[in-house]
Design a protein around this motif. Sequence first.
Motif, PDB file in Angstrom:
ATOM      1  N   LYS A  43       0.778  -1.238   0.006  1.00 59.30           N
ATOM      2  CA  LYS A  43      -0.064   0.044  -0.023  1.00 59.30           C
ATOM      3  C   LYS A  43       0.862   1.317  -0.047  1.00 59.30           C
ATOM      4  N   LEU A  47       5.231   1.974  -6.637  1.00 55.03           N
ATOM      5  CA  LEU A  47       5.040   1.185  -7.620  1.00 55.03           C
ATOM      6  C   LEU A  47       5.193  -0.164  -7.268  1.00 55.03           C
ATOM      7  N   THR A  53       0.453  -9.027 -13.903  1.00 49.90           N
ATOM      8  CA  THR A  53      -0.267  -8.484 -13.616  1.00 49.90           C
ATOM      9  C   THR A  53      -1.813  -8.808 -13.464  1.00 49.90           C
ATOM     10  N   ILE A  57      -3.410  -8.632  -9.731  1.00 44.76           N
ATOM     11  CA  ILE A  57      -4.540  -7.801  -9.434  1.00 44.76           C
ATOM     12  C   ILE A  57      -5.671  -8.317  -8.508  1.00 44.76           C
ATOM     13  N   GLU A  66      -4.480  -0.060  -3.666  1.00 42.80           N
ATOM     14  CA  GLU A  66      -4.824   0.545  -4.741  1.00 42.80           C
ATOM     15  C   GLU A  66      -3.297   1.218  -5.628  1.00 42.80           C
ATOM     16  N   THR A  67      -2.338   0.570  -5.059  1.00 41.26           N
ATOM     17  CA  THR A  67      -1.048   0.998  -5.776  1.00 41.26           C
ATOM     18  C   THR A  67      -1.009   0.798  -7.291  1.00 41.26           C
ATOM     19  N   LYS A  68      -0.335   1.618  -8.119  1.00 40.41           N
ATOM     20  CA  LYS A  68      -0.021   1.238  -9.254  1.00 40.41           C
ATOM     21  C   LYS A  68       0.875   0.195  -9.700  1.00 40.41           C
ATOM     22  N   MET A  69       0.733  -0.476 -10.688  1.00 42.76           N
ATOM     23  CA  MET A  69       1.453  -1.575 -10.811  1.00 42.76           C
ATOM     24  C   MET A  69       1.730  -1.924 -12.385  1.00 42.76           C
ATOM     25  N   ARG A  70       2.939  -2.460 -12.495  1.00 45.08           N
ATOM     26  CA  ARG A  70       3.570  -2.590 -13.618  1.00 45.08           C
ATOM     27  C   ARG A  70       4.080  -3.940 -14.028  1.00 45.08           C
TER      28      ARG A  70
END
Length: 299
Positions: A43, A47, A53, A57, A66-70
């Motif tokens: 959290k 990133l 992903t 997810i 809700e952290t961005k993911m790559r």
Amino acid sequence: MQIQTSFIENTRVGLTAKGKLYLVPTPIGNLDDMTFRAINTLKEVALILAEDTRHTIKLLNHFNIETKMRSFHEHSRAHEVTEWVELLESGQDLALVSDAGMPLINDPGHPLVQACLEEAIDIVALPGANAALTALIASGLSSEHFTYYGFFPRSMKEQKEVLALVGSRQETAIFYESPFRIKKAVVAIEKELGADTSVVVARELTKRYEEYIRGTAAELAAYLAQQPLKGEIVLMLEGGQLPPQSNLAEKAAQLELPYKAQVELAMAEDGLSSKDAIKQVAKQLGIKKQDVYQAYHDL
């Protein structure tokens, strides 16, 4: 030899300090095995780098992360590693996760870790779930001494090589294996190490249909011939079935084992240090000690 040390600070002061790379384990089946620290870390980082992903997810949604993911996987290129290192150097914290279990254990991530070490970026490993060790402690086999070998080899030649190594060591061997190949793997164990070799198959660990199948290689081969398995599998077997050899390095050479395996055999059988074992193997094979040294240390 260059010695590298690293001191991990609990807090970071100032916006110009480098970020940290967190290696965050994820559940191998049961989502309740996710730790509070792992959830909070995911959290709080800027990133998340995930092996897949689409898989990760589901975990993030379950814990309202809700952290961005790559994506970061085995096919990621060098310029992507550079991109993540630059983010870390700018002061942002990143987290690396695999689909299940500990990052880097049969999963991508080593190039990123190495790049971070080269740039003096702190790496923080969180403890958590691991299928190999989870299976081992409930297997009934010795957990005092063991070696994790990764996935069981597919080719017959490689199977003979690794089982010769297992048979020479007084320790438990741990492999991962596919349910579609587990029967052939146990048959190979029976053939190379003997029908009475103790074998344990663990499948679907931490899930609803978790199961341990224990017996001799012959018993498990007969069982698997009638009962196909499903799910992810950890294969474990006792070592030390092969009789001591008077000239282990020569036998290893005859088996066409890689230099590294020959050194490990010499260490296991003769109680040598890696330095002395490298010297012995080089002498037996009539090659430069440096060649064996580089092979043993994966240089």
